[in-house]
Design a protein around this motif. Structure first.
Motif, PDB file in Angstrom:
ATOM      1  N   ASN A  71      -3.554   1.640 -11.757  1.00 38.84           N
ATOM      2  CA  ASN A  71      -2.747   2.850 -11.631  1.00 38.84           C
ATOM      3  C   ASN A  71      -1.545   2.825 -12.569  1.00 38.84           C
ATOM      4  O   ASN A  71      -1.187   3.840 -13.176  1.00 38.84           O
ATOM      5  CB  ASN A  71      -2.273   3.006 -10.184  1.00 38.84           C
ATOM      6  CG  ASN A  71      -3.402   3.391  -9.240  1.00 38.84           C
ATOM      7  OD1 ASN A  71      -4.461   3.834  -9.674  1.00 38.84           O
ATOM      8  ND2 ASN A  71      -3.180   3.206  -7.942  1.00 38.84           N
ATOM      9  N   ASN A 105       1.675   7.182  -6.397  1.00 40.14           N
ATOM     10  CA  ASN A 105       0.624   8.137  -6.755  1.00 40.14           C
ATOM     11  C   ASN A 105       1.115   9.581  -6.668  1.00 40.14           C
ATOM     12  O   ASN A 105       0.683  10.442  -7.448  1.00 40.14           O
ATOM     13  CB  ASN A 105      -0.591   7.954  -5.840  1.00 40.14           C
ATOM     14  CG  ASN A 105      -1.336   6.671  -6.128  1.00 40.14           C
ATOM     15  OD1 ASN A 105      -1.224   6.102  -7.209  1.00 40.14           O
ATOM     16  ND2 ASN A 105      -2.110   6.191  -5.157  1.00 40.14           N
ATOM     17  N   TYR A 155       5.015   1.303  -8.534  1.00 45.86           N
ATOM     18  CA  TYR A 155       3.876   0.414  -8.803  1.00 45.86           C
ATOM     19  C   TYR A 155       4.374  -1.027  -8.968  1.00 45.86           C
ATOM     20  O   TYR A 155       3.753  -1.981  -8.467  1.00 45.86           O
ATOM     21  CB  TYR A 155       3.134   0.854 -10.062  1.00 45.86           C
ATOM     22  CG  TYR A 155       2.313   2.117  -9.906  1.00 45.86           C
ATOM     23  CD1 TYR A 155       1.535   2.339  -8.775  1.00 45.86           C
ATOM     24  CD2 TYR A 155       2.319   3.094 -10.898  1.00 45.86           C
ATOM     25  CE1 TYR A 155       0.780   3.504  -8.633  1.00 45.86           C
ATOM     26  CE2 TYR A 155       1.572   4.261 -10.769  1.00 45.86           C
ATOM     27  CZ  TYR A 155       0.807   4.464  -9.635  1.00 45.86           C
ATOM     28  OH  TYR A 155       0.070   5.609  -9.507  1.00 45.86           O
ATOM     29  N   GLU A 204       0.833  -1.208   0.000  1.00 49.49           N
ATOM     30  CA  GLU A 204       0.000   0.000   0.000  1.00 49.49           C
ATOM     31  C   GLU A 204       0.870   1.262   0.000  1.00 49.49           C
ATOM     32  O   GLU A 204       0.546   2.251  -0.668  1.00 49.49           O
ATOM     33  CB  GLU A 204      -0.920   0.004   1.221  1.00 49.49           C
ATOM     34  CG  GLU A 204      -1.943  -1.117   1.243  1.00 49.49           C
ATOM     35  CD  GLU A 204      -3.217  -0.737   0.491  1.00 49.49           C
ATOM     36  OE1 GLU A 204      -3.245   0.358  -0.097  1.00 49.49           O
ATOM     37  OE2 GLU A 204      -4.151  -1.561   0.497  1.00 49.49           O
ATOM     38  N   ASN A 228       2.406   1.907  -3.412  1.00 49.97           N
ATOM     39  CA  ASN A 228       1.368   2.420  -4.305  1.00 49.97           C
ATOM     40  C   ASN A 228       1.077   3.895  -4.004  1.00 49.97           C
ATOM     41  O   ASN A 228       0.933   4.716  -4.912  1.00 49.97           O
ATOM     42  CB  ASN A 228       0.085   1.611  -4.137  1.00 49.97           C
ATOM     43  CG  ASN A 228      -1.061   2.164  -4.980  1.00 49.97           C
ATOM     44  OD1 ASN A 228      -0.987   2.201  -6.202  1.00 49.97           O
ATOM     45  ND2 ASN A 228      -2.127   2.604  -4.328  1.00 49.97           N
ATOM     46  N   ALA A 232       5.171  -2.516  -5.634  1.00 58.87           N
ATOM     47  CA  ALA A 232       3.941  -2.899  -4.936  1.00 58.87           C
ATOM     48  C   ALA A 232       3.412  -4.230  -5.454  1.00 58.87           C
ATOM     49  O   ALA A 232       2.956  -5.083  -4.683  1.00 58.87           O
ATOM     50  CB  ALA A 232       2.885  -1.803  -5.110  1.00 58.87           C
ATOM     51  N   VAL A 278      -3.422  -1.368  -8.241  1.00 59.07           N
ATOM     52  CA  VAL A 278      -2.082  -0.978  -8.671  1.00 59.07           C
ATOM     53  C   VAL A 278      -1.908  -1.249 -10.168  1.00 59.07           C
ATOM     54  O   VAL A 278      -1.290  -0.456 -10.887  1.00 59.07           O
ATOM     55  CB  VAL A 278      -1.011  -1.697  -7.842  1.00 59.07           C
ATOM     56  CG1 VAL A 278       0.384  -1.367  -8.365  1.00 59.07           C
ATOM     57  CG2 VAL A 278      -1.123  -1.288  -6.383  1.00 59.07           C
TER      58      VAL A 278
END
Length: 555
Positions: free
Chosen positions: A109, A78, A93, A71, A74, A96, A106
């Motif tokens: 994203n 962001n 990413y 988490e 990620n 993660a 993810v």
């Protein structure tokens, strides 16, 4: 266990009160600086305030304290994404995903970051994985739809937007997204319906009004377009798109000063807006043409002798305008994807463009739109349907873009499956232009128009079929008929490099211009194409006497 200050800070953050959140979370960290989750929560609050440096510092410390938390990677990714640093975002990413390989969010994203880098195929692969793990998450279909749209794969974009609507019937973004793709597909009625639904769901979205206004613009319903685009500008005055679209609508309705002001504003907001530059160039061209042709008589100074003669002949007093609003029927064909010879880049696009223009001018289209990539059987069936629907019509129009060749006085149009190996095959594998002319003559229409954007190189020269000059030959126009060629007989026309041929682009724009009769329209097309090609391509026409006046777009 997190301290009370940390919990209250998180509550403030969830409410959007990030300053109070940061104050409480900072107090919690002063009491216990080893709480990774608290650094993460404060990092989120800093991110939402746009303080990216502080956000990254907090996430760095959180990851140092708890390096196995997917988490946190990620979340830090962001922040990099928000900063526009997509490479570093993708690094996090991926970290993660190594820790949590089924982390659907993810994957989504990461797909967003790849889309930002223009890597749409890889983005779609990431969205596919996200959907595989969470097949009922509408957000992932929305993002994949946007990637398909960016790739100009409108069918898949529409399919994904439709899936979003199935999962979330009140999703205004999905209706707006599907509307955008439908516009590019030329399905303006459905595009308007979707944009209208988006407006009902989100009445203060400038994008929705812009989309509907754009669809009205493409349909030729300029007043409705201007109304929606004005509302879009009111809601989002910093967006260049509605200014550009409204500028074009003003241009189409002859409001040159308003058009210039909107297009200039669009370029002020988006200096590299090529469509706005093109529209401004059209204004300059129209003004130059007006100066060169102050009257309808001056407009014919450079016209071929047959046009001058036709314009000089007095019209019957009983028919000052013989067929201004009668039934108009058009067959529009564009062949691009040939199976045995070179594929052409633009005829399908040209046919769609012409179909849209003609539909906006009240023509009934065979098959309800452009007929694309027809083989011999499909071509024959379309021409036969054209002849049937012409019964009782005042105007018949046949448009063709694709390969064509003239041989021994006959002009042949080439179906996509044609593959002649000897001259005798032509009668069975090709379509003689005269076949379409016969259908129009037999229907007794008052005016027949044939437009041939087919004067490209002979595609079968290697098979021993030697069409002289590589282009079409001049035909004698039957009574009440005008035949327009993309270039002079025996010459080769350009296919175009910007999605449409110079001839078809000029046709689609010119016939939408009110106040030009049929002769002035084709004269203007010739002038535009000649200028656009530096004089290398000069359209020609063959005509017979035409009784009465005809205006594509009205007086």
């Amino acid at each position: 266990m997190p301290r009370p200050n940390s919990n209250r800070g998180l509550a403030y953050s969830n409410k959007g009160d990030y300053d109070r959140a940061i104050a409480d979370l900072s107090l919690a960290l002063s009491l216990d600086p080893q709480l990774a989750v608290t650094y993460g929560n404060r990092g989120y609050a800093y991110r939402m305030k746009g303080e990216y440096g502080r956000a990254l510092a907090d996430y760095d410390e959180a990851i140092r304290l708890q390096s196995g938390d997917a988490e946190l990677y990620n979340a830090r990714a962001n922040v990099y994404y928000d900063k526009g640093d997509y490479d570093l975002a993708l690094v996090d990413y991926n970290r993660a995903l190594k820790l949590k390989p089924d982390f659907a969010l993810v994957f989504s994203n990461a797909g967003d970051a790849r889309s930002r880098r223009g890597e749409y195929d890889r983005a779609i692969a990431d969205y596919n994985k996200a959907i595989g793990f969470e097949p009922k998450n509408a957000a992932y279909y929305t993002r994949r739809s946007q990637a398909h749209y960016a790739k100009e794969d409108y069918d898949r974009a529409i399919a994904d937007a439709t899936r979003v609507i199935e999962l979330d019937p009140a999703n205004a973004t999905a209706f707006n997204s599907r509307s955008s793709s439908l516009i590019f597909k030329g399905d303006y009625e459905r595009a308007i319906a979707d944009a209208t639904r988006a407006i009902e769901l989100s009445p203060n979205s400038g994008n929705d009004f812009n989309n509907r206004g754009r669809a009205y613009l493409e349909k030729g319903e300029y007043s409705l377009a201007i109304g929606d685009l004005t509302r879009a500008i009111e809601l989002n005055p910093k967006s260049a798109n509605p200014y550009r679209h409204r500028g074009v609508a003003y241009l189409k309705t002859g409001k040159i000063d308003l058009a210039r002001a909107d297009l200039t504003k669009a370029l002020e907001l988006k200096p590299d807006y090529q469509d706005a530059k093109t529209a401004l160039a059209e204004i300059e061209q129209a003004e130059a043409s007006t100066k060169a042709t102050p009257s309808s008589h001056a407009a014919t100074d450079q016209a071929p002798p047959e046009i001058k003669a036709a314009l000089a002949a007095p019209l019957p007093k009983a028919l000052p305008s013989a067929f201004p609003s009668g039934k108009r029927v058009a067959l529009v064909i564009g062949n691009s994807n040939y199976s045995s010879v070179a594929r052409l880049a633009n005829p399908a696009n040209d046919a769609k463009l012409m179909a849209s223009a003609l539909k906006s001018l009240g023509f009934e289209l065979i098959g309800s739109g452009a007929q694309l990539d027809l083989d011999k059987a499909g071509f024959d069936a379309a021409v036969q349907s054209f002849g049937n629907q012409l019964q009782g019509a005042d105007v018949g129009l046949f448009y063709y873009a694709g390969h064509g060749l003239g041989l021994r006085g006959t002009n042949y149009l080439v179906p996509v499956n044609a593959n002649p190996t000897r001259e005798a095959d032509l009668d069975f594998q090709m379509v003689d232009v005269e076949v379409a002319l016969h259908q129009m003559e037999a229907a007794g229409t008052k005016l027949n128009v044939v437009m041939l954007d087919a004067c490209r190189n002979n595609p079968f020269a290697g098979s021993g079929l030697r069409a002289r000059g590589g282009g079409l030959t001049q035909m004698q126009a039957p009574e009440g008929t005008l035949i327009s060629y993309a270039t002079q007989p025996g010459s080769v026309a350009q296919d175009g490099t910007d999605g449409n041929s110079p001839y078809s682009r000029a046709l689609a724009e010119t016939i939408r211009t009110p106040g030009l009769d049929i002769f002035q329209s084709f004269n203007q097309v010739g002038l535009v194409v000649k200028k656009a090609t530096g004089g290398s391509q000069q359209p020609r026409i063959s005509i017979s006497p035409i009784e009465g006046e005809f205006f594509f777009a009205g007086r």
